[in-house]
Design a protein around this motif. Sequence first.
Motif, PDB file in Angstrom:
ATOM      1  N   ALA A   1       0.849  -1.192   0.000  1.00 35.71           N
ATOM      2  CA  ALA A   1       0.000   0.000   0.000  1.00 35.71           C
ATOM      3  C   ALA A   1       0.883   1.239   0.000  1.00 35.71           C
ATOM      4  O   ALA A   1       1.923   1.278   0.655  1.00 35.71           O
ATOM      5  CB  ALA A   1      -0.916   0.007   1.216  1.00 35.71           C
ATOM      6  N   LEU A   2       0.465   2.240  -0.746  1.00 39.39           N
ATOM      7  CA  LEU A   2       1.181   3.495  -0.849  1.00 39.39           C
ATOM      8  C   LEU A   2       0.272   4.587  -0.290  1.00 39.39           C
ATOM      9  O   LEU A   2      -0.878   4.707  -0.714  1.00 39.39           O
ATOM     10  CB  LEU A   2       1.512   3.753  -2.323  1.00 39.39           C
ATOM     11  N   TYR A   3       0.773   5.333   0.705  1.00 37.60           N
ATOM     12  CA  TYR A   3       0.010   6.414   1.319  1.00 37.60           C
ATOM     13  C   TYR A   3       0.560   7.755   0.861  1.00 37.60           C
ATOM     14  O   TYR A   3       1.755   8.011   0.991  1.00 37.60           O
ATOM     15  CB  TYR A   3       0.114   6.364   2.848  1.00 37.60           C
ATOM     16  N   ILE A   4      -0.310   8.613   0.362  1.00 36.84           N
ATOM     17  CA  ILE A   4       0.070   9.982   0.009  1.00 36.84           C
ATOM     18  C   ILE A   4      -0.338  10.847   1.193  1.00 36.84           C
ATOM     19  O   ILE A   4      -1.529  11.081   1.436  1.00 36.84           O
ATOM     20  CB  ILE A   4      -0.612  10.422  -1.294  1.00 36.84           C
ATOM     21  N   LEU A   5       0.633  11.292   1.962  1.00 36.09           N
ATOM     22  CA  LEU A   5       0.357  11.955   3.229  1.00 36.09           C
ATOM     23  C   LEU A   5      -0.325  13.308   3.060  1.00 36.09           C
ATOM     24  O   LEU A   5      -1.043  13.748   3.949  1.00 36.09           O
ATOM     25  CB  LEU A   5       1.641  12.065   4.051  1.00 36.09           C
ATOM     26  N   GLU A   6      -0.151  13.960   1.937  1.00 35.86           N
ATOM     27  CA  GLU A   6      -0.808  15.235   1.658  1.00 35.86           C
ATOM     28  C   GLU A   6      -2.334  15.083   1.646  1.00 35.86           C
ATOM     29  O   GLU A   6      -3.059  16.016   1.931  1.00 35.86           O
ATOM     30  CB  GLU A   6      -0.326  15.779   0.307  1.00 35.86           C
ATOM     31  N   PHE A   7      -2.821  13.900   1.324  1.00 32.44           N
ATOM     32  CA  PHE A   7      -4.266  13.677   1.192  1.00 32.44           C
ATOM     33  C   PHE A   7      -4.964  13.382   2.509  1.00 32.44           C
ATOM     34  O   PHE A   7      -6.164  13.166   2.545  1.00 32.44           O
ATOM     35  CB  PHE A   7      -4.543  12.503   0.245  1.00 32.44           C
ATOM     36  N   PHE A   8      -4.239  13.355   3.633  1.00 30.34           N
ATOM     37  CA  PHE A   8      -4.871  13.026   4.898  1.00 30.34           C
ATOM     38  C   PHE A   8      -5.717  14.160   5.463  1.00 30.34           C
ATOM     39  O   PHE A   8      -6.455  13.954   6.405  1.00 30.34           O
ATOM     40  CB  PHE A   8      -3.821  12.604   5.944  1.00 30.34           C
ATOM     41  N   GLY A   9      -5.635  15.357   4.891  1.00 30.20           N
ATOM     42  CA  GLY A   9      -6.431  16.481   5.384  1.00 30.20           C
ATOM     43  C   GLY A   9      -7.894  16.360   4.986  1.00 30.20           C
ATOM     44  O   GLY A   9      -8.232  15.810   3.947  1.00 30.20           O
ATOM     45  N   ALA A  10      -8.784  16.875   5.821  1.00 28.81           N
ATOM     46  CA  ALA A  10     -10.226  16.805   5.556  1.00 28.81           C
ATOM     47  C   ALA A  10     -10.625  17.645   4.347  1.00 28.81           C
ATOM     48  O   ALA A  10     -11.644  17.381   3.715  1.00 28.81           O
ATOM     49  CB  ALA A  10     -10.995  17.261   6.789  1.00 28.81           C
TER      50      ALA A  10
ATOM     51  N   LYS B   1      -8.538  10.025  -2.208  1.00 31.88           N
ATOM     52  CA  LYS B   1      -8.144   8.935  -1.308  1.00 31.88           C
ATOM     53  C   LYS B   1      -6.653   9.012  -1.068  1.00 31.88           C
ATOM     54  O   LYS B   1      -5.886   9.403  -1.951  1.00 31.88           O
ATOM     55  CB  LYS B   1      -8.574   7.586  -1.857  1.00 31.88           C
ATOM     56  N   GLU B   2      -6.240   8.648   0.131  1.00 31.06           N
ATOM     57  CA  GLU B   2      -4.833   8.740   0.485  1.00 31.06           C
ATOM     58  C   GLU B   2      -4.090   7.423   0.309  1.00 31.06           C
ATOM     59  O   GLU B   2      -2.884   7.393   0.265  1.00 31.06           O
ATOM     60  CB  GLU B   2      -4.659   9.231   1.926  1.00 31.06           C
ATOM     61  N   MET B   3      -4.819   6.310   0.192  1.00 33.66           N
ATOM     62  CA  MET B   3      -4.168   5.006   0.081  1.00 33.66           C
ATOM     63  C   MET B   3      -4.444   4.374  -1.284  1.00 33.66           C
ATOM     64  O   MET B   3      -5.573   4.350  -1.752  1.00 33.66           O
ATOM     65  CB  MET B   3      -4.673   4.063   1.172  1.00 33.66           C
TER      66      MET B   3
END
Length: 110
Positions: free
Chosen positions: A56-65, A70-72
């Motif tokens: 799984a690859l997480y894009i940390l910029e996308f964790f904001g509301a 999608k972040e994953m």
Amino acid sequence: MIVQHTQELQKFISGNNLKREDGIILFSAIIDLYKLDETSRFTSEIEVLTLPEEMALYILEFFGAENPEKEMYRTSRQQFVCSSQQELEILDSKSDTRLIISLKAVPGPQ
């Protein structure tokens, strides 16, 4: 297909020496996001996790509301293609989204 997409992500990681001695894979990249008729470019930290049967690859910029993306992205659900040594392409057919993750010209620490 999961194996092929996992191998493409592993090829990108090993080709760019992104895995650290402690096993953590965390790096900065420029991301070009293509969705419908919209295109955006931004820089984000990216973390890669190895799960029992996929990665799984997480894009940390996308964790904001405020960001609806999608972040994953998972090798079992999206298509991963290592298009060059420094570029990884992710296709998500369900959301009609294409991401290009690039290590080229990533700004260094200031």
